[in-house]
Design a protein around this motif. Structure first.
Motif, short mmCIF file in Angstrom:
data_model
loop_
_atom_site.label_atom_id
_atom_site.label_comp_id
_atom_site.label_asym_id
_atom_site.label_seq_id
_atom_site.Cartn_x
_atom_site.Cartn_y
_atom_site.Cartn_z
N GLY A 1 -3.02 10.76 -9.84
CA GLY A 1 -4.00 11.70 -9.30
C GLY A 1 -4.88 11.06 -8.25
O GLY A 1 -5.16 11.67 -7.20
N ALA A 2 -5.32 9.83 -8.50
CA ALA A 2 -6.18 9.13 -7.54
C ALA A 2 -5.44 8.86 -6.24
O ALA A 2 -6.01 8.99 -5.14
N GLU A 3 -4.19 8.48 -6.33
CA GLU A 3 -3.40 8.21 -5.11
C GLU A 3 -3.20 9.48 -4.31
O GLU A 3 -3.26 9.47 -3.08
N TRP A 4 -2.95 10.60 -5.00
CA TRP A 4 -2.76 11.86 -4.29
C TRP A 4 -4.03 12.28 -3.57
O TRP A 4 -4.01 12.67 -2.40
N THR B 1 0.81 -1.22 0.00
CA THR B 1 0.00 0.00 0.00
C THR B 1 0.84 1.28 0.00
O THR B 1 0.29 2.37 0.07
N ALA B 2 2.15 1.15 -0.09
CA ALA B 2 3.03 2.33 -0.09
C ALA B 2 3.18 2.85 -1.52
O ALA B 2 4.11 2.49 -2.24
N TRP B 3 2.24 3.68 -1.95
CA TRP B 3 2.25 4.18 -3.31
C TRP B 3 3.57 4.84 -3.71
O TRP B 3 4.07 4.58 -4.83
N PRO B 4 4.20 5.67 -2.88
CA PRO B 4 5.45 6.30 -3.31
C PRO B 4 6.54 5.29 -3.67
O PRO B 4 7.41 5.60 -4.48
N VAL B 5 6.46 4.11 -3.10
CA VAL B 5 7.46 3.08 -3.42
C VAL B 5 7.21 2.51 -4.82
O VAL B 5 8.14 2.21 -5.57
N ALA C 1 -7.97 2.77 -12.72
CA ALA C 1 -6.91 3.48 -12.00
C ALA C 1 -7.50 4.60 -11.14
O ALA C 1 -6.76 5.48 -10.70
N GLY C 2 -8.81 4.55 -10.87
CA GLY C 2 -9.47 5.62 -10.16
C GLY C 2 -9.43 5.49 -8.65
O GLY C 2 -8.65 4.72 -8.09
N LEU C 3 -10.31 6.25 -8.00
CA LEU C 3 -10.25 6.36 -6.54
C LEU C 3 -10.64 5.07 -5.83
O LEU C 3 -10.05 4.73 -4.78
N PHE C 4 -11.59 4.32 -6.36
CA PHE C 4 -11.90 3.03 -5.73
C PHE C 4 -10.71 2.08 -5.83
O PHE C 4 -10.39 1.35 -4.89
N ALA C 5 -10.03 2.10 -6.99
CA ALA C 5 -8.87 1.24 -7.18
C ALA C 5 -7.71 1.64 -6.27
O ALA C 5 -6.87 0.81 -5.93
#
Length: 465
Positions: free
Chosen positions: A77-80, A43-47, A112-116
């Motif tokens: 965008g969704a992750e941010w 779950t570490a998106w920046p990685v 690739a949206g917010l639910f994802a």
């Protein structure tokens, strides 16, 4: 480097080592790490993010991502937005796309949206989308609202802490929507907006890029390691080197210079159908018809090293579409090179002439005079070499040739990005606003086409390529 950056670097190094392990050893390493560690890594998106999917720092008001298709801008965008919703439970977030339907299909429910981007099943289950209200409620209680870039008035009034604008360059009333969005981006201590878009030279995007405290990232379609290689090969074969490809695949913002002799749309209109790479040097599309003359234009470098030597092959033939006998000139090949000695660029000219079976070399003689002819002769070139002198300015020489492109009497038999960039920088006022100090490739092309289209007619032999 901040502690956060060290953690990202460590995480990326861990991923690299895991990927290098055989499958069995990788599975054993993950089992040994434990479920919580694996979940934290997952779950570490920046990685996981690749270059361009993260802002370079946090001290910004507007973050704009200009990217090619498939780069991963929607996921970024969704992750941010998801991260802001977790950090700020009371946040009000604007989600703006070309239409509210696209907000739903792409930004919220898309792959690739917010639910994802939700961290786990629990977070996803607690999110609630209410289409009739255009409202998405996050697990934290933060709320996001759907807006259309075609309806700027709907953004007049609401206040937001954060905003995510997707594909701003295609909004129908982009300037009004952007202006009202910014006026309402005033909640909280540090409101921010993210713009994720494939670039187009529209006024609203220029306004965004002129904003203070803006950071800009992006990249090409091929930079996304998760894109299928077959997709990258296919789109590059079809669109590589064209304006459309540079915009949609490389994420380049291509703007016309004011008063350009060769606007970008003229260049694209003048290009013959071209099925892609891999045809080999010297290949000419069948739509170029039969060529009756071939000339190599040469613009020698002003200095012995550093400047480019413009070397462009052009041919003259009949328009195959009409059979009317109308002469059409074709740009066949760009063989220009920089940093060569006189002997080296002369050999390149000779090679280009041999390759295309040229009838004539036409070289600007302002730089070096007789040296041009003697150097070409020294390279073994036995074709006629005509020296020409630039008495008029570049614009005066270029304008008549640009007019032939406008009327369809001159065309590009392929893709020549470096040459096209120089042509796009030539203006009616006589200036040059393209790459480099001088349009060497463009000058060489103009000399060759001037000879073919404005020179004395001859009775050449027929040449078939």
């Amino acid at each position: 480097m901040a502690t956060h950056d060290f953690l990202i670097a460590d995480g990326k190094e861990m991923l690299r080592r895991l990927k290098a392990l055989p499958t069995a050893k990788r599975r054993a390493a993950l089992e040994a790490a434990g479920e919580s560690a694996v979940k934290a890594l997952d779950t570490a998106w920046p990685v996981w993010a690749h270059a361009g999917q993260l802002p370079p720092h946090d001290d910004w008001d507007i973050w704009t991502m200009l990217t090619g298709r498939g780069f991963g801008k929607t996921r970024a965008g969704a992750e941010w937005v998801s991260a802001r919703a977790r950090e700020t439970p009371g946040a009000k977030i604007a989600l703006v796309a070309a239409t509210t339907d696209e907000v739903r299909r792409v930004m919220i429910e898309g792959r690739a949206g917010l639910f994802a981007a939700a961290r786990d099943g629990d977070e996803r289950r607690q999110m609630r989308w209410e289409p009739t209200l255009g409202r998405l409620t996050f697990a934290s209680g933060a709320e996001a609202f759907a807006f259309s870039g075609a309806d700027g008035e709907s953004l007049r009034g609401p206040e937001h802490h954060f905003a995510w604008c997707d594909e701003l360059a295609k909004w129908k009333r982009a300037q009004a929507a952007w202006d009202n969005l910014i006026l309402g981006l005033r909640a909280g201590t540090h409101p921010q907006a993210v713009v994720t878009t494939t670039p187009r030279a529209v006024p609203a995007l220029r306004a965004v890029l002129a904003m203070p405290k803006l950071v800009l990232t992006g990249g090409a379609s091929r930079d996304n390691p998760h894109c299928a290689p077959s997709f990258i090969r296919m789109v590059q074969a079809v669109h590589g080197g064209t304006r459309f490809g540079r915009q949609e695949l490389l994420g380049e913002l291509l703007e016309d210079v004011e008063g350009a002799l060769w606007p970008r749309d003229l260049i694209e209109r003048s290009r013959l159908p071209f099925p892609g790479e891999g045809r080999g040097p010297g290949w000419v599309p069948a739509s170029a018809g039969t060529l009756v003359r071939i000339v190599i234009g040469v613009d020698p470098p002003a200095t012995a090293a550093g400047d480019a030597c413009g070397i462009v092959a052009c041919g003259l033939g009949e328009d195959p579409k009409t059979g009317s006998g109308r002469a059409v000139a074709y740009v066949l090949g760009d063989h220009s090179a920089a940093g060569l000695s006189p002997e080296q660029w002369a050999r390149k000219v000779a090679a280009a002439a041999e390759k295309w079976g040229a009838d004539l070399i036409i070289a600007e003689g302002n730089q070096g005079g007789e040296m041009v002819t003697s150097v070409l002769r020294g390279a073994g070139l036995r074709l006629p070499v005509r020296r020409v002198h630039a008495r008029a300015g570049k614009s005066a020489r270029a304008a008549p040739i640009a007019a032939f492109f406008e009327t369809g009497e001159a065309k590009f038999a392929g893709k020549f990005p470096a040459l096209e960039d120089e042509l796009a920088g030539l203006t009616y006022g006589g200036g040059y606003e393209g790459p480099g100090r001088s349009p060497d490739r463009a000058d060489a092309m103009i000399w060759a086409l001037t000879e073919l289209l404005l020179g004395n007619p001859r009775e050449p032999s027929i040449r078939r390529l």
